[in-house]
Scaffold this motif. Sequence first.
Motif, PDB file in Angstrom:
ATOM      1  N   MET A   1     -15.395  -6.551  10.011  1.00 53.97           N
ATOM      2  CA  MET A   1     -15.919  -6.950  11.281  1.00 53.97           C
ATOM      3  C   MET A   1     -15.670  -8.412  11.676  1.00 53.97           C
ATOM      4  O   MET A   1     -15.482  -9.267  10.764  1.00 53.97           O
ATOM      5  N   LEU A   3     -16.578 -11.744  14.271  1.00 57.41           N
ATOM      6  CA  LEU A   3     -17.618 -12.355  15.048  1.00 57.41           C
ATOM      7  C   LEU A   3     -17.028 -12.853  16.370  1.00 57.41           C
ATOM      8  O   LEU A   3     -16.069 -13.229  16.574  1.00 57.41           O
ATOM      9  N   LEU A  18     -20.590 -15.603   4.057  1.00 54.37           N
ATOM     10  CA  LEU A  18     -21.923 -15.809   4.456  1.00 54.37           C
ATOM     11  C   LEU A  18     -22.404 -16.729   3.371  1.00 54.37           C
ATOM     12  O   LEU A  18     -22.242 -16.995   2.141  1.00 54.37           O
ATOM     13  N   ARG A  20     -24.803 -18.964   1.154  1.00 51.94           N
ATOM     14  CA  ARG A  20     -25.957 -18.507   0.475  1.00 51.94           C
ATOM     15  C   ARG A  20     -26.398 -19.647  -0.430  1.00 51.94           C
ATOM     16  O   ARG A  20     -27.605 -19.743  -0.365  1.00 51.94           O
ATOM     17  N   TYR A  55     -20.539 -18.076   8.126  1.00 52.44           N
ATOM     18  CA  TYR A  55     -21.916 -17.385   8.920  1.00 52.44           C
ATOM     19  C   TYR A  55     -22.898 -18.196   8.081  1.00 52.44           C
ATOM     20  O   TYR A  55     -23.192 -18.039   6.884  1.00 52.44           O
ATOM     21  N   LYS A  57     -26.546 -18.060   9.300  1.00 52.81           N
ATOM     22  CA  LYS A  57     -27.766 -17.396   9.199  1.00 52.81           C
ATOM     23  C   LYS A  57     -28.460 -16.994   8.087  1.00 52.81           C
ATOM     24  O   LYS A  57     -29.666 -17.000   8.185  1.00 52.81           O
ATOM     25  N   THR A  58     -27.551 -16.638   7.124  1.00 49.90           N
ATOM     26  CA  THR A  58     -28.237 -16.117   5.767  1.00 49.90           C
ATOM     27  C   THR A  58     -28.635 -17.316   4.691  1.00 49.90           C
ATOM     28  O   THR A  58     -29.304 -17.150   3.972  1.00 49.90           O
ATOM     29  N   ASN A  60     -31.361 -19.549   5.139  1.00 51.79           N
ATOM     30  CA  ASN A  60     -32.713 -19.890   6.300  1.00 51.79           C
ATOM     31  C   ASN A  60     -33.975 -19.960   5.257  1.00 51.79           C
ATOM     32  O   ASN A  60     -35.074 -19.132   5.960  1.00 51.79           O
TER      33      ASN A  60
ATOM     34  N   LYS B  15     -36.317  -9.112   0.955  1.00 53.59           N
ATOM     35  CA  LYS B  15     -36.727 -10.596   1.538  1.00 53.59           C
ATOM     36  C   LYS B  15     -37.236 -10.311   2.997  1.00 53.59           C
ATOM     37  O   LYS B  15     -38.302 -11.190   3.111  1.00 53.59           O
ATOM     38  N   ARG B  19     -41.028 -10.976   4.507  1.00 59.85           N
ATOM     39  CA  ARG B  19     -41.316 -11.935   5.534  1.00 59.85           C
ATOM     40  C   ARG B  19     -42.144 -11.160   6.694  1.00 59.85           C
ATOM     41  O   ARG B  19     -42.921 -11.858   7.420  1.00 59.85           O
ATOM     42  N   ASP B  44     -41.016 -20.440   1.137  1.00 58.70           N
ATOM     43  CA  ASP B  44     -40.635 -20.136   2.301  1.00 58.70           C
ATOM     44  C   ASP B  44     -41.666 -19.370   3.134  1.00 58.70           C
ATOM     45  O   ASP B  44     -42.176 -19.600   4.336  1.00 58.70           O
ATOM     46  N   ARG B  48     -44.268 -20.266   6.181  1.00 55.09           N
ATOM     47  CA  ARG B  48     -44.039 -19.607   7.319  1.00 55.09           C
ATOM     48  C   ARG B  48     -45.257 -18.895   7.989  1.00 55.09           C
ATOM     49  O   ARG B  48     -45.674 -19.031   9.026  1.00 55.09           O
ATOM     50  N   GLU B 187     -21.495  -6.615   1.182  1.00 50.25           N
ATOM     51  CA  GLU B 187     -20.565  -7.830   1.814  1.00 50.25           C
ATOM     52  C   GLU B 187     -19.159  -7.755   1.834  1.00 50.25           C
ATOM     53  O   GLU B 187     -18.288  -8.220   2.664  1.00 50.25           O
ATOM     54  N   GLU B 190     -15.976  -3.146   5.016  1.00 44.03           N
ATOM     55  CA  GLU B 190     -15.465  -3.375   6.334  1.00 44.03           C
ATOM     56  C   GLU B 190     -16.323  -2.628   7.251  1.00 44.03           C
ATOM     57  O   GLU B 190     -16.316  -1.264   7.191  1.00 44.03           O
ATOM     58  N   LEU B 191     -17.440  -3.083   7.575  1.00 44.83           N
ATOM     59  CA  LEU B 191     -18.798  -2.312   8.316  1.00 44.83           C
ATOM     60  C   LEU B 191     -18.373  -2.205   9.884  1.00 44.83           C
ATOM     61  O   LEU B 191     -18.107  -3.271  10.486  1.00 44.83           O
ATOM     62  N   PRO B 192     -18.572  -1.041  10.432  1.00 45.18           N
ATOM     63  CA  PRO B 192     -18.427  -1.053  12.055  1.00 45.18           C
ATOM     64  C   PRO B 192     -19.584  -1.706  12.570  1.00 45.18           C
ATOM     65  O   PRO B 192     -20.650  -1.357  12.259  1.00 45.18           O
ATOM     66  N   GLN B 193     -19.423  -2.800  13.478  1.00 40.63           N
ATOM     67  CA  GLN B 193     -20.431  -3.546  14.004  1.00 40.63           C
ATOM     68  C   GLN B 193     -21.545  -2.878  14.609  1.00 40.63           C
ATOM     69  O   GLN B 193     -22.775  -3.208  14.486  1.00 40.63           O
ATOM     70  N   GLN B 200     -33.064  -8.062   9.072  1.00 37.93           N
ATOM     71  CA  GLN B 200     -34.225  -8.299   9.864  1.00 37.93           C
ATOM     72  C   GLN B 200     -34.725  -7.076  10.586  1.00 37.93           C
ATOM     73  O   GLN B 200     -36.087  -6.847  10.768  1.00 37.93           O
TER      74      GLN B 200
END
Lengths: 430, 243
Positions: A1, A3, A18, A20, A55, A57-58, A60, B15, B19, B44, B48, B187, B190-193, B200
């Motif tokens: 992937m 960006l 990422l 962390r 990256y 954003k992780t 947070n 997580k 939230r 956190d 929030r 992580e 290799e994942l297709p976006q 989230q």
Amino acid sequence: MSLISWGMYPIIKNKIFLLRDAVGLAKYIENTDEFIPYGNGRSYGDSALNDNILYTKTYNYFLDFDEQNGILTCQAGVTLGEILEAFVKRGWFLKVTPGTKLITLGGAIASDVHGKNHHTQGCFSECVEEFTIMLASGEIKSCKRGDELFHATCGGMGLTGVILSAKISLKKINSAFINQTTIKTKNLKETFEAFENYKDIPYSVAWIDCLAKNEEIGKCLLMVGDFANDGNLGYKSKKKLSIPFNFPSFALNSLSVKAFNWLYYAKAKDGVSKQRVGIDTFFYPLDAIENWNRIYGSGGFTQYQFILPKEQSFEGLKEILTKISDSGKGSFLAVLKLYGKENENYLSFPLEGYSLALDFKIEAGLFELLNTLDEVVVKYGGRIYLTKDVRVSKETFESGYPQCDKFREFRREHKMDRKFNSLQSKRVKI
Amino acid sequence: MSYVLIIGAKSDIAKEVARVYAKNGYNLYLAARDSSSLEDLKHDIEIRSGVDVELKEFDITSYDTHEEFYRSLKKRPIGVIVVSGYMAEQTAAQKEWIETLNTINVNYTGALSILNIVANDFEKERLGFIVGVSSVAGDRGRKANYIYGSAKAGFSAYLSGLRNRLYESGVSVLTVKPGFVNTKMTENLELPQKLTAQPQEVAEDIFNAQQKGRNVLYTKSIWMLIMLIIKHIPEFMFKKMSI
């Protein structure tokens, strides 16, 4: 992937790490040749792109909130939208916010973003009390206004290190609604007069019709406003519309842009009118459409944003608007705004004067047009906004940012130039 | 306000689920092994959303502690969300029995152990909701990860039966089948976006589906279509394919 940035141009392959925790980051810095931190991918051009991307954003977590003084501490990957979601209903708002809430706190500092209240409140760094940053050595430093690291990092495009957390002060509000006044003007002269007349109102911005010709050049809708005082703090992010795929490139030609601009302009009443609108409508109109960048097609787009010193603004804008209008290359959005005083940060964009921001689809002949616009910007002593940029030359950049050599020197001295680089930083050689 | 119990609270999806529920006013029990490492998340969420967050020590494979664990909650939760998951690398699981066993125990045996207890309680009270995070991998066994997939298949079948059983009592059961999600678990893949969701998004989808009382949720929704196709490929063809 891989960006990409908001403009979807250029598209390059990159390796993502990422963020962390600080320990992992220190190792990453040590083992990586060079990289650039990346927030929520809302900068338009190549300022957050490189072969290696961190990256953030992780990373947070909200860390602390001092209810008494409205001081919030968060990790850098928190988005402004998350802050609003948590705090508007408790009567707090960001002191400074750009036209999208979908950016990270770290990104807001690195771009030293500004908003509709720049003329009264300045840049985002004004509300930053303190932040922590990991340097090229892996050392974590905390810094405040007055420190050189602070002034290099705010607006420093992520080129001084990785911002880890920040302490920002929020603004007390007594309503989630804004009393807005819309002023419809007929030409650039009227537009400038309107900005001057309403400059005591904290928030202002104008949508300008770039395709207007001759005596109509510079006609606009100026929207000014301030928070209401009605105690109604009900705020919930609206459900978003979404552009599910890239529009075919013919969807956006000068005709469709003309139609859009006309509709928008025609909708507004003549002269002065008043509205009461919510936070999202007033501050973040485009956030309501997820992936609106896709309307420009898969070839991508760029936003050209420049600012001219106040005394030169009228002449310069007229010249540039004429060139754009003559070129027939349309802009979906053209935003004009009067800014307040410049700050001390090395690379912050704002200075006292008028800024115009326009979107262009990437196509043959575009960069040539932008180069001729650059010449006008340079001639009038203006500058280009790095956060939007994807093509500016080293020379044009340097002429707009007199402190760039100090920035370069600071980077070299702390070996930041060896670790933190973007395609943009390499192009303009900072 | 009522409490929601999240089992396996350390995962990236959990997580975000935490939230989202907190944002909507629910107090939380966050259960996981080494739960003190969730202090930052607790803090956190409290900043929030201002809700109450309690950390609970919980090991999904220590089955004999589950009854005691559930009884020790100071207030009966209104909902229980099982997010625990363990995805062994397929070739490792093929070679080492312990990897296979761990996959089965975390994704299937342990989830059933705690949910049996919860289901009995909710059935008696005629109140509550259950959410189980299974996987699209459970819809059909593929050579790339059928050990993980078979454990999730078992879990999906369990949730389906549980939903059937608890329907009478007015207790809803939601089966969640995420496709690719950008998490610690994936992580290094290799994942297709376009097919990959952010945690989230998954969390928002779970909350909305649960509140509407839905039965099965694919997230992203495109996965419903993808799995529909994959499930309908005839076996004589499927066995020759690499997908």
